[in-house]
Design a protein around this motif. Structure first.
Motif, PDB file in Angstrom:
ATOM      1  N   ALA A  13      13.870 -49.054  35.796  1.00 49.89           N
ATOM      2  CA  ALA A  13      13.860 -48.316  37.058  1.00 49.89           C
ATOM      3  C   ALA A  13      14.623 -49.069  38.164  1.00 49.89           C
ATOM      4  CB  ALA A  13      12.417 -48.080  37.476  1.00 49.89           C
ATOM      5  N   ALA A  14      14.296 -50.340  38.366  1.00 46.54           N
ATOM      6  CA  ALA A  14      14.904 -51.101  39.463  1.00 46.54           C
ATOM      7  C   ALA A  14      16.394 -51.347  39.195  1.00 46.54           C
ATOM      8  CB  ALA A  14      14.163 -52.429  39.645  1.00 46.54           C
ATOM      9  N   GLY A  15      16.711 -51.718  37.945  1.00 44.30           N
ATOM     10  CA  GLY A  15      18.105 -52.021  37.601  1.00 44.30           C
ATOM     11  C   GLY A  15      19.003 -50.802  37.755  1.00 44.30           C
ATOM     12  N   LEU A  32      23.228 -54.549  32.028  1.00 38.43           N
ATOM     13  CA  LEU A  32      22.933 -54.964  30.636  1.00 38.43           C
ATOM     14  C   LEU A  32      21.472 -54.734  30.283  1.00 38.43           C
ATOM     15  CD1 LEU A  32      24.376 -58.617  30.533  1.00 38.43           C
ATOM     16  CD2 LEU A  32      25.582 -56.474  30.050  1.00 38.43           C
ATOM     17  N   ALA A  35      17.561 -53.667  25.051  1.00 35.73           N
ATOM     18  CA  ALA A  35      17.013 -52.538  24.289  1.00 35.73           C
ATOM     19  C   ALA A  35      18.143 -51.582  23.877  1.00 35.73           C
ATOM     20  CB  ALA A  35      15.984 -51.801  25.137  1.00 35.73           C
ATOM     21  N   SER A  45       6.399 -42.911  31.121  1.00 37.52           N
ATOM     22  CA  SER A  45       5.520 -42.980  32.288  1.00 37.52           C
ATOM     23  C   SER A  45       4.849 -41.653  32.593  1.00 37.52           C
ATOM     24  CB  SER A  45       6.329 -43.428  33.500  1.00 37.52           C
ATOM     25  OG  SER A  45       7.279 -42.435  33.821  1.00 37.52           O
ATOM     26  N   THR A 129      22.376 -55.727  24.359  1.00 40.20           N
ATOM     27  CA  THR A 129      23.100 -56.943  24.739  1.00 40.20           C
ATOM     28  C   THR A 129      22.104 -57.953  25.293  1.00 40.20           C
ATOM     29  OG1 THR A 129      25.001 -55.593  25.320  1.00 40.20           O
ATOM     30  CG2 THR A 129      24.970 -57.834  26.209  1.00 40.20           C
ATOM     31  N   ALA A 158      16.519 -57.848  36.808  1.00 39.26           N
ATOM     32  CA  ALA A 158      15.715 -56.619  36.900  1.00 39.26           C
ATOM     33  C   ALA A 158      15.025 -56.392  35.557  1.00 39.26           C
ATOM     34  CB  ALA A 158      16.620 -55.440  37.243  1.00 39.26           C
ATOM     35  N   LEU A 167       8.114 -51.773  24.494  1.00 36.91           N
ATOM     36  CA  LEU A 167       9.077 -51.012  25.309  1.00 36.91           C
ATOM     37  C   LEU A 167      10.154 -51.937  25.884  1.00 36.91           C
ATOM     38  CD1 LEU A 167       6.763 -48.526  27.297  1.00 36.91           C
ATOM     39  CD2 LEU A 167       8.141 -48.076  25.269  1.00 36.91           C
ATOM     40  N   VAL A 339       1.203 -52.505  34.463  1.00 32.82           N
ATOM     41  CA  VAL A 339       1.984 -53.479  35.235  1.00 32.82           C
ATOM     42  C   VAL A 339       1.580 -54.914  34.925  1.00 32.82           C
ATOM     43  CG1 VAL A 339       2.537 -52.088  37.281  1.00 32.82           C
ATOM     44  CG2 VAL A 339       0.392 -53.361  37.202  1.00 32.82           C
ATOM     45  N   GLY A 377       2.345 -43.789  41.302  1.00 33.06           N
ATOM     46  CA  GLY A 377       3.757 -43.640  41.664  1.00 33.06           C
ATOM     47  C   GLY A 377       4.275 -44.777  42.534  1.00 33.06           C
ATOM     48  N   ALA A 383      10.198 -50.234  42.621  1.00 33.35           N
ATOM     49  CA  ALA A 383      11.425 -50.462  41.837  1.00 33.35           C
ATOM     50  C   ALA A 383      12.624 -49.826  42.573  1.00 33.35           C
ATOM     51  CB  ALA A 383      11.274 -49.882  40.437  1.00 33.35           C
TER      52      ALA A 383
HETATM   53  C1  LIG Z   1       3.000 -46.665  29.880  1.00 30.86           C
HETATM   54  C2  LIG Z   1       3.405 -46.879  31.313  1.00 30.86           C
HETATM   55  C3  LIG Z   1       3.333 -45.809  32.204  1.00 30.86           C
HETATM   56  C4  LIG Z   1       3.705 -46.013  33.547  1.00 30.86           C
HETATM   57  N1  LIG Z   1       3.649 -44.945  34.401  1.00 30.86           N
HETATM   58  C5  LIG Z   1       4.019 -45.112  35.705  1.00 30.86           C
HETATM   59  C6  LIG Z   1       4.084 -43.998  36.585  1.00 30.86           C
HETATM   60  O1  LIG Z   1       3.866 -42.846  36.192  1.00 30.86           O
HETATM   61  N2  LIG Z   1       4.401 -44.240  37.895  1.00 30.86           N
HETATM   62  C7  LIG Z   1       4.712 -45.513  38.349  1.00 30.86           C
HETATM   63  O2  LIG Z   1       5.027 -45.669  39.528  1.00 30.86           O
HETATM   64  N3  LIG Z   1       4.731 -46.566  37.505  1.00 30.86           N
HETATM   65  C8  LIG Z   1       4.400 -46.402  36.203  1.00 30.86           C
HETATM   66  N4  LIG Z   1       4.426 -47.464  35.349  1.00 30.86           N
HETATM   67  C9  LIG Z   1       4.903 -48.775  35.865  1.00 30.86           C
HETATM   68  C10 LIG Z   1       6.439 -48.752  35.923  1.00 30.86           C
HETATM   69  O3  LIG Z   1       6.944 -48.270  34.699  1.00 30.86           O
HETATM   70  C11 LIG Z   1       6.999 -50.142  36.186  1.00 30.86           C
HETATM   71  O4  LIG Z   1       6.383 -50.704  37.308  1.00 30.86           O
HETATM   72  C12 LIG Z   1       8.512 -50.078  36.414  1.00 30.86           C
HETATM   73  O5  LIG Z   1       9.137 -49.544  35.281  1.00 30.86           O
HETATM   74  C13 LIG Z   1       9.092 -51.451  36.728  1.00 30.86           C
HETATM   75  O6  LIG Z   1      10.469 -51.319  36.841  1.00 30.86           O
HETATM   76  P1  LIG Z   1      11.445 -52.535  36.497  1.00 30.86           P
HETATM   77  O7  LIG Z   1      12.816 -51.965  36.532  1.00 30.86           O
HETATM   78  O8  LIG Z   1      11.123 -53.693  37.323  1.00 30.86           O
HETATM   79  O9  LIG Z   1      11.083 -52.923  35.002  1.00 30.86           O
HETATM   80  P2  LIG Z   1      11.220 -52.066  33.667  1.00 30.86           P
HETATM   81  O10 LIG Z   1      11.233 -50.626  33.961  1.00 30.86           O
HETATM   82  O11 LIG Z   1      10.197 -52.615  32.753  1.00 30.86           O
HETATM   83  O12 LIG Z   1      12.680 -52.433  33.132  1.00 30.86           O
HETATM   84  C14 LIG Z   1      13.020 -53.707  32.659  1.00 30.86           C
HETATM   85  C15 LIG Z   1      14.198 -53.576  31.719  1.00 30.86           C
HETATM   86  O13 LIG Z   1      14.651 -54.875  31.395  1.00 30.86           O
HETATM   87  C16 LIG Z   1      14.928 -54.931  30.021  1.00 30.86           C
HETATM   88  N5  LIG Z   1      14.797 -56.317  29.578  1.00 30.86           N
HETATM   89  C17 LIG Z   1      13.671 -57.050  29.462  1.00 30.86           C
HETATM   90  N6  LIG Z   1      13.952 -58.266  29.010  1.00 30.86           N
HETATM   91  C18 LIG Z   1      15.299 -58.315  28.830  1.00 30.86           C
HETATM   92  C19 LIG Z   1      16.195 -59.310  28.351  1.00 30.86           C
HETATM   93  N7  LIG Z   1      15.747 -60.499  27.942  1.00 30.86           N
HETATM   94  N8  LIG Z   1      17.507 -59.011  28.294  1.00 30.86           N
HETATM   95  C20 LIG Z   1      17.972 -57.789  28.666  1.00 30.86           C
HETATM   96  N9  LIG Z   1      17.173 -56.809  29.110  1.00 30.86           N
HETATM   97  C21 LIG Z   1      15.852 -57.081  29.205  1.00 30.86           C
HETATM   98  C22 LIG Z   1      13.926 -53.992  29.376  1.00 30.86           C
HETATM   99  O14 LIG Z   1      14.380 -53.536  28.122  1.00 30.86           O
HETATM  100  C23 LIG Z   1      13.843 -52.884  30.417  1.00 30.86           C
HETATM  101  O15 LIG Z   1      14.780 -51.850  30.161  1.00 30.86           O
HETATM  102  C24 LIG Z   1       4.088 -47.295  34.007  1.00 30.86           C
HETATM  103  C25 LIG Z   1       4.159 -48.357  33.097  1.00 30.86           C
HETATM  104  C26 LIG Z   1       3.828 -48.162  31.765  1.00 30.86           C
HETATM  105  C27 LIG Z   1       3.918 -49.319  30.828  1.00 30.86           C
END
Ligand SMILES: Cc1cc2nc3c(=O)[nH]c(=O)nc-3n(C[C@H](O)[C@H](O)[C@H](O)COP(=O)(O)OP(=O)(O)OC[C@H]3O[C@@H](n4cnc5c(N)ncnc54)[C@H](O)[C@@H]3O)c2cc1C
Length: 394
Positions: A13-15, A32, A35, A45, A129, A158, A167, A339, A377, A383
């Motif tokens: 989401a953030a990236g 990058l 996954a 989600s 990657t 991110a 996941l 989280v 949400g 993010a």
């Molecule tokens: C089952 C579930 C349901 C959810 N439902 C909700 C909801 O409805 N509403 C809400 O607000 N929040 C929800 N959340 C929380 C929300 O999904 C997260 O807070 C949010 O996705 C965080 O965003 P992020 O981009 O920081 O991390 P993520 O979305 O986790 O993205 C991180 C990315 O980094 C990649 N990554 C990790 N390690 C590496 C590496 N070493 N090299 C390269 N890539 C890497 C991963 O593959 C992933 O694509 C839910 C979480 C889960 C687990």
């Protein structure tokens, strides 16, 4: 070696938000992910419908050792900004309850929207990657990846937290933070079901597995949430339990008012006056399911006609139902947590730019930071907001 302006590690989401916004500013962006798909958590989600923001998002909806940190980013990219983007793409949505906005159709509507925006802005997305090494250059960073050497002026981490390894979650972001001298705050699972080991409690939950009790008030450590609870084979879940789990530490007692909408001493006294021959189980079956009423009475009370209860006994019944106290054995952990609490200490990151105060040109956004939202949400809104904030400066 490929040279670019911005490398973002993690296409969640953030990236994705950071990438589309930075590329929209004319920056060359390489996004990058290790996954095989971007945004896997978005797809999973909200039960497959993505609770993408909350109408009532406020800084008070977030937990952090540094509670002021999230304010600036949340104010500069609000729930209304994201709702505007969703509207621009014609994604149909609705408010489920408590300001929680969900897609009418599928979570893939949100992911599709973000990927479209990235493609239009010219983001280069590279999946499968991984990054094995990061070195600081005089101006920027050099990365050794499974797809070769890269260099960039700005590097954005991110990669999220530890929740749900299947996941794509990994501790990568924390390793990078450590490498560049950042402090990490202890991490633990948040928004997660409780497990129970006490044989009597566990038997009760197993018997009632699948039963949801609407409108309970669940409290711990000075925090309270009024929502549903759900009995499971392992213990307790449901929105009120997930919310309180973020405030719970091992050994803490959780208090559950099963009937916060009823003045129980008054109600029981009235029943005793008006239906003295009715048994407690029969009366409680009007407030809970018949099965639950029976099990609660068998676990906690003696079943008899109300006229046989002394005032002290009735008081004890009211107290137990309004303040069921239990000590969970633990939580289901990162396997099911929504989280990760804790993470990169925000006192070493700029709240305006998300840039590291330890290593210029390095940015942290999303869940890898020590900012976690309540259920509803708020985590996605963080993010979006933190990704947008960094994108203005990378
Ligand atoms: C089952 C579930 C349901 C959810 N439902 C909700 C909801 O409805 N509403 C809400 O607000 N929040 C929800 N959340 C929380 C929300 O999904 C997260 O807070 C949010 O996705 C965080 O965003 P992020 O981009 O920081 O991390 P993520 O979305 O986790 O993205 C991180 C990315 O980094 C990649 N990554 C990790 N390690 C590496 C590496 N070493 N090299 C390269 N890539 C890497 C991963 O593959 C992933 O694509 C839910 C979480 C889960 C687990």
């Amino acid at each position: 070696m490929q040279v670019t302006d911005v490398v973002i590690i993690g296409a969640g989401a953030a990236g994705l938000m950071c990438a589309l916004t930075a590329a929209g500013r004319g920056r060359r962006v390489l996004l990058l992910d290790h996954a095989n798909k971007a945004g896997k958590k978005i797809l999973m989600s909200g039960g497959g419908r993505c609770n993408f923001t909350n109408l009532y998002c406020e800084p008070d909806n977030f937990l952090s050792a540094n509670p002021h940190f999230c304010k600036s980013a949340l104010a500069r990219y609000t729930q209304w900004d994201f709702i505007g983007l969703v509207g621009k793409h014609g994604v149909a949505y609705h408010e489920k309850k408590l300001g929680q906005l969900f897609c009418d159709h599928k979570a893939s509507d949100i992911l599709g929207m973000l990927l479209d925006e990235c493609a239009q802005a010219g983001v280069e997305l590279r999946l499968e990657t991984s990054v094995s090494e990061i070195a600081k250059l005089e101006a920027g960073y050099q990365l050794q990846t499974s797809a070769g050497l890269l260099s960039c002026t700005s590097l954005v981490i991110a990669s999220g937290g530890l929740s749900i390894p299947t996941l794509g979650a990994s501790g990568f972001g924390y390793q990078v933070a450590r490498q560049f001298g950042h402090t990490l705050l202890p991490t633990r699972a948040g928004l997660v079901p409780f497990t129970l080991t006490d044989p009597q409690l566990k038997a009760l939950c197993t018997e009632l597995s699948g039963t949801s009790v609407e409108d309970c008030l669940v409290s711990c450590n000075g925090q309270s949430f009024r929502e549903n609870i759900l009995f499971t084979h392992r213990g307790l879940s449901g929105p009120a339990i997930l919310q309180i789990s973020s405030f719970w530490q091992p050994g803490d007692t959780v208090h559950i008012d099963l009937l916060p909408h009823i003045d129980l001493p008054e109600w029981l006294a009235e029943q005793q006056r008006e239906r003295p021959n009715s048994e407690l189980k029969t009366l409680l079956a009007e407030l809970f399911t018949k099965k639950m009423a029976g099990l609660l009475v068998d676990s906690w009370f003696v079943n008899k006609p109300l006229k046989q209860y002394s005032p002290g006994e009735l008081k004890a019944v009211a107290e137990q139902l309004a303040d069921w106290q239990l000590v969970p054995a633990g939580t289901e952990g990162y396997r099911t947590a929504e989280v990760t609490l804790g993470g990169v200490d925000t006192r070493e990151v700029s709240s305006k730019t998300m840039e590291s105060l330890k290593s210029p040109g390095l940015y942290f956004i999303g869940e890898v930071l020590d900012v976690s939202g309540h259920l509803g949400g708020f985590n996605f809104q963080w993010a979006w907001a933190s990704g947008y904030a960094a994108a203005q400066y990378v």
